[in-house]
Motif scaffolding. Structure first.
Motif, mmCIF file in Angstrom:
data_model
loop_
_atom_site.group_PDB
_atom_site.id
_atom_site.type_symbol
_atom_site.label_atom_id
_atom_site.label_comp_id
_atom_site.label_asym_id
_atom_site.label_seq_id
_atom_site.Cartn_x
_atom_site.Cartn_y
_atom_site.Cartn_z
ATOM 1 N N GLN A 102 -4.161 5.737 6.675
ATOM 2 C CA GLN A 102 -5.259 6.328 5.947
ATOM 3 C C GLN A 102 -4.991 7.897 5.929
ATOM 4 O O GLN A 102 -4.661 8.446 6.720
ATOM 5 N N SER A 145 -5.024 6.194 0.713
ATOM 6 C CA SER A 145 -4.977 5.423 1.853
ATOM 7 C C SER A 145 -3.969 4.037 1.285
ATOM 8 O O SER A 145 -3.925 4.054 -0.037
ATOM 9 N N GLY A 165 -8.091 -10.786 3.283
ATOM 10 C CA GLY A 165 -8.884 -9.675 3.345
ATOM 11 C C GLY A 165 -7.976 -8.392 3.765
ATOM 12 O O GLY A 165 -7.025 -8.528 3.873
ATOM 13 N N TRP A 166 -8.462 -7.152 3.095
ATOM 14 C CA TRP A 166 -7.722 -5.920 3.376
ATOM 15 C C TRP A 166 -7.714 -5.307 4.588
ATOM 16 O O TRP A 166 -8.833 -5.417 5.320
ATOM 17 N N ASN A 167 -6.634 -4.667 5.222
ATOM 18 C CA ASN A 167 -6.318 -4.068 6.382
ATOM 19 C C ASN A 167 -5.629 -3.009 6.123
ATOM 20 O O ASN A 167 -4.803 -2.816 5.239
ATOM 21 N N TRP A 168 -6.161 -1.494 6.885
ATOM 22 C CA TRP A 168 -5.552 -0.276 6.783
ATOM 23 C C TRP A 168 -3.957 -0.379 7.316
ATOM 24 O O TRP A 168 -3.823 -0.997 8.265
ATOM 25 N N LEU A 169 -3.087 -0.021 6.584
ATOM 26 C CA LEU A 169 -1.744 0.594 7.037
ATOM 27 C C LEU A 169 -1.757 1.981 7.392
ATOM 28 O O LEU A 169 -1.327 2.492 8.313
ATOM 29 N N TYR A 204 -0.537 -5.140 -1.873
ATOM 30 C CA TYR A 204 -0.663 -3.849 -1.026
ATOM 31 C C TYR A 204 -1.497 -3.324 -1.949
ATOM 32 O O TYR A 204 -1.329 -3.336 -3.380
ATOM 33 N N GLN A 252 -3.509 0.023 2.074
ATOM 34 C CA GLN A 252 -3.894 -1.222 2.724
ATOM 35 C C GLN A 252 -3.095 -2.622 2.313
ATOM 36 O O GLN A 252 -2.510 -2.321 1.426
ATOM 37 N N LYS A 253 -3.105 -3.471 3.102
ATOM 38 C CA LYS A 253 -2.449 -4.458 2.879
ATOM 39 C C LYS A 253 -3.181 -5.862 3.150
ATOM 40 O O LYS A 253 -4.167 -6.028 3.945
ATOM 41 N N MET A 254 -2.935 -6.898 2.178
ATOM 42 C CA MET A 254 -3.774 -8.251 2.382
ATOM 43 C C MET A 254 -2.668 -9.473 2.386
ATOM 44 O O MET A 254 -1.574 -9.373 1.715
#
Length: 277
Positions: free
Chosen positions: A56, A41, A50-54, A79, A43-45
């Motif tokens: 998966q 996975s 907070g972390w968000n999926w780029l 990231y 993820q980006k902040m």
């Protein structure tokens, strides 16, 4: 382009580069997968939001890349890459922020000027820096702008200022500006030294009334606006060694002639003399 940042945990490595173009930037990421990983996975902040999926479960290639383009400056982008084989995550951080100026002490201070110093962290963007200064915390004057390296390490800047008043305290600060914004350093102070008062102007004139035992010593003095005294020094060698009593030369700006009679000299001996003020 900033140097790639690399963070490693276990066998996986996440790396990237940040490229800035005016008010936008592009981030290119790549990583190697753990050989036995079955899930990945990315993820980006943004800042601390907070972390968000780029991505998966991207394909478990040996090397994987991801481009995150046309991003606004003025933020910290972070990231992380995780696999099912890792408890911890790898992170890559990229920033393009307001510059950070640090004002440093002035040097080479004279009665009319000095050199101002500072450090500028450009925040990863092309940046201009200058100094603001003045006789109060309101400042009011500034030096010319100068370009600063766009790296995220502090660069030294300096500027000479002149035409200042001795004895007056001056306030100053370093200032920097880039596409992300403007920032002011802390205000420091320095005080040009008081100028030295003018010295009297003196001229030694020829002695008159010379006899076998004495003479009249003559000269002129301009006090140049400062309360002054004058006297004559004399002697049988250029070392002089004797002097007349001090007398007032006033405090004006006009040249006046003065004389003093001396006696007790030796006939046939050459004497040296001068007027002093």
């Amino acid at each position: 382009m900033l140097p790639a940042g690399v963070w490693a945990v276990g066998q996986s490595v996440l790396s990237g580069t940040c490229t800035f173009d005016g008010s936008r930037m592009d981030i290119q990421l790549s990583w190697t997968n753990v050989s036995d990983a079955t899930a990945n996975s990315l993820q980006k902040m943004i800042d601390d939001g907070g972390w968000n999926w780029l991505l998966q479960d991207p394909p478990p290639f040996d090397v994987f890349t991801y481009a995150d383009n046309n991003l606004a400056v003025g933020h910290v982008y972070k990231y992380q890459h995780k696999t099912d084989a890792q408890v911890a995550s790898n992170t890559f951080l990229c920033r393009a922020l307001d510059p950070v100026p640090t004002t440093q002490s002035a040097t080479s201070v004279t009665s009319t000027g000095g050199t101002l110093h500072g450090l500028i962290d450009a925040g990863g963007l092309p940046t201009e820096a200058w100094f603001e200064y003045g006789p109060s915390a309101s400042l009011g004057q500034s030096t010319s702008r100068q370009d600063v390296s766009q790296s995220s390490t502090a660069a030294a800047v300096s500027a000479a200022v002149s035409g200042l008043t001795g004895g007056q305290t001056y306030h100053f600060r370093a200032v920097a500006e880039n596409e992300s914004g403007r920032a002011n350093g802390q205000i420091l102070t320095f005080t040009p030294s008081d100028p030295l008062p003018p010295t009297p102007t003196v001229t030694t004139n020829a002695a008159t009334g010379v006899t076998s035992t004495g003479a009249t010593l003559r000269g002129s003095v301009n006090a140049n606006g400062i309360a002054s005294e004058y006297w004559f020094e004399y002697g049988a060698s250029q070392s002089l060694g004797q002097s007349t009593s001090r007398q007032s030369a006033g405090s004006g700006s006009t040249t006046y002639s003065y004389y003093r009679n001396i006696s007790g000299l030796s006939g046939g001996q050459t004497y040296y003399f001068r007027i002093v003020a």
